[in-house]
Design a protein around this motif. Structure first.
Motif, PDB file in Angstrom:
ATOM      1  N   LEU A  69       6.827 -31.375 -77.269  1.00 46.91           N
ATOM      2  CA  LEU A  69       5.726 -32.057 -76.602  1.00 46.91           C
ATOM      3  C   LEU A  69       5.550 -31.534 -75.183  1.00 46.91           C
ATOM      4  O   LEU A  69       6.526 -31.179 -74.514  1.00 46.91           O
ATOM      5  CB  LEU A  69       5.988 -33.564 -76.546  1.00 46.91           C
ATOM      6  CG  LEU A  69       6.211 -34.275 -77.880  1.00 46.91           C
ATOM      7  CD1 LEU A  69       6.497 -35.752 -77.642  1.00 46.91           C
ATOM      8  CD2 LEU A  69       5.022 -34.095 -78.808  1.00 46.91           C
TER       9      LEU A  69
ATOM     10  N   THR B  26      10.671 -32.829 -75.114  1.00 48.85           N
ATOM     11  CA  THR B  26       9.573 -32.580 -74.174  1.00 48.85           C
ATOM     12  C   THR B  26       9.915 -31.356 -73.338  1.00 48.85           C
ATOM     13  O   THR B  26      11.034 -31.233 -72.841  1.00 48.85           O
ATOM     14  CB  THR B  26       9.344 -33.797 -73.262  1.00 48.85           C
ATOM     15  OG1 THR B  26       9.007 -34.927 -74.068  1.00 48.85           O
ATOM     16  CG2 THR B  26       8.211 -33.531 -72.271  1.00 48.85           C
TER      17      THR B  26
ATOM     18  N   THR C 221       8.974 -29.446 -70.074  1.00 47.80           N
ATOM     19  CA  THR C 221       8.269 -29.475 -68.786  1.00 47.80           C
ATOM     20  C   THR C 221       8.142 -28.056 -68.266  1.00 47.80           C
ATOM     21  O   THR C 221       8.763 -27.677 -67.275  1.00 47.80           O
ATOM     22  CB  THR C 221       9.012 -30.354 -67.773  1.00 47.80           C
ATOM     23  OG1 THR C 221      10.347 -29.847 -67.611  1.00 47.80           O
ATOM     24  CG2 THR C 221       9.084 -31.784 -68.249  1.00 47.80           C
TER      25      THR C 221
END
Length: 294
Positions: free
Chosen positions: A122, A229, A231
């Motif tokens: 994600l 996730t 980043t």
């Protein structure tokens, strides 16, 4: 972390910041299995990496300094097949969801031919990053390379990114390759493939690995139930021109390796010229945007 780990997690770092703390903290909740965290430092001495190492991680550094992502990952993964059941290679800017690594291992156990297993990745805004893709055929690769910036929804990019297949899957799915941002690897498969091809300094080493694993009979398995996730973007923002040039160097290597017959020389020349033009355009646009932002 136990003294007899069954998982080795290799994380290549380059002047990391607080994201590495998040990586280590969320990793602890990602699995119930004993694991070891191995940091391979490609950058300057790092207080954050030292802090994580003081907490129990092992830190390595190649004597030649920054040797690129694939070579550093191979250093961290050395002898994994003889010492652990599972190998993870992941970027330091990954935030693990609770239980995500256990879900990857569960899927791998259910499929003995799975050599590389990847989670749903994600973006920070919750959107799905296309981490499970088809291997780029010549037509798909050219269409995606030429059009994806100005026409993101073009059919070649959709086919390459697996927009309507793997990315929308709710069950595990076999794909051409998986993003190296977060990979669970069966050590025997990684060893048979002889690890990452160290000629790739950065970029495309994951595409190349997925291709070679598939040729050896292993599967690249996408497990959307496991989520992390990513980043991403710090390196690109810091030095976009350098990142763009490195990306194109690796793209040329990948394509030329697979178009290596004598009669394909004109095609290599044409692709090389096209990539050179695309690279220069992308660098020019990045420089303009950087100046405007500054």
């Amino acid at each position: 972390m136990a003294s007899s780990p069954v998982i080795r997690v290799v994380c290549v770092v380059y002047n990391p910041g607080g994201e590495l703390r998040t990586f280590a903290a969320t990793l602890a909740a990602a699995t119930t299995q004993p694991y070891e965290l191995v940091l391979v430092n490609n950058g300057l001495p790092s207080p954050v990496a030292d802090e994580i190492a003081a907490g129990g991680a092992r830190m390595l550094r190649h004597p030649q300094g920054n040797v690129g992502y694939g070579r550093a990952a191979n250093l961290g993964a050395a002898n994994a097949a003889e010492s652990v059941k599972w190998l993870v290679v992941a970027n330091p800017d990954i935030e693990w969801s609770p239980g995500s690594l256990d879900l990857l291992i569960e899927a791998a156990k259910a499929d003995p031919q799975a050599g590389a297993i990847g989670p749903r990745v994600l973006n920070p805004d919750g959107s799905i990053y296309p981490s499970a893709r088809a291997l780029p055929s010549l037509s798909t690769g050219i269409g995606h390379a030429v059009l994806h910036h100005m026409w993101p929804s073009n059919p070649w990019s959709r086919r390459y990114r697996q927009d309507k297949t793997a990315l929308t899957a709710t069950d595990v799915a076999g794909v051409g390759w998986l993003s190296g941002a977060c990979l669970l690897l069966r050590p025997a498969a990684f060893a048979e493939a002889q690890g990452f091809d160290e000629r790739y300094f950065m970029f495309f080493e994951d595409v190349d690995l997925g291709d070679r694993l598939g040729r050896l009979g292993w599967r690249n398995l996408y497990v959307p139930q496991a989520q992390v996730t990513h980043t991403q973007g710090a390196s690109w923002k810091a030095a976009p021109a350098r990142m763009i040039r490195a990306h194109h160097v690796s793209a040329r290597r990948y394509l030329f390796d697979r178009l290596n017959r004598r009669w394909q020389a004109p095609l290599r020349w044409a692709l090389g010229a096209g990539l050179a033009i695309r690279e220069q355009v992308a660098v020019t646009i990045a420089v303009i945007r950087t100046r405007r932002a500054g």
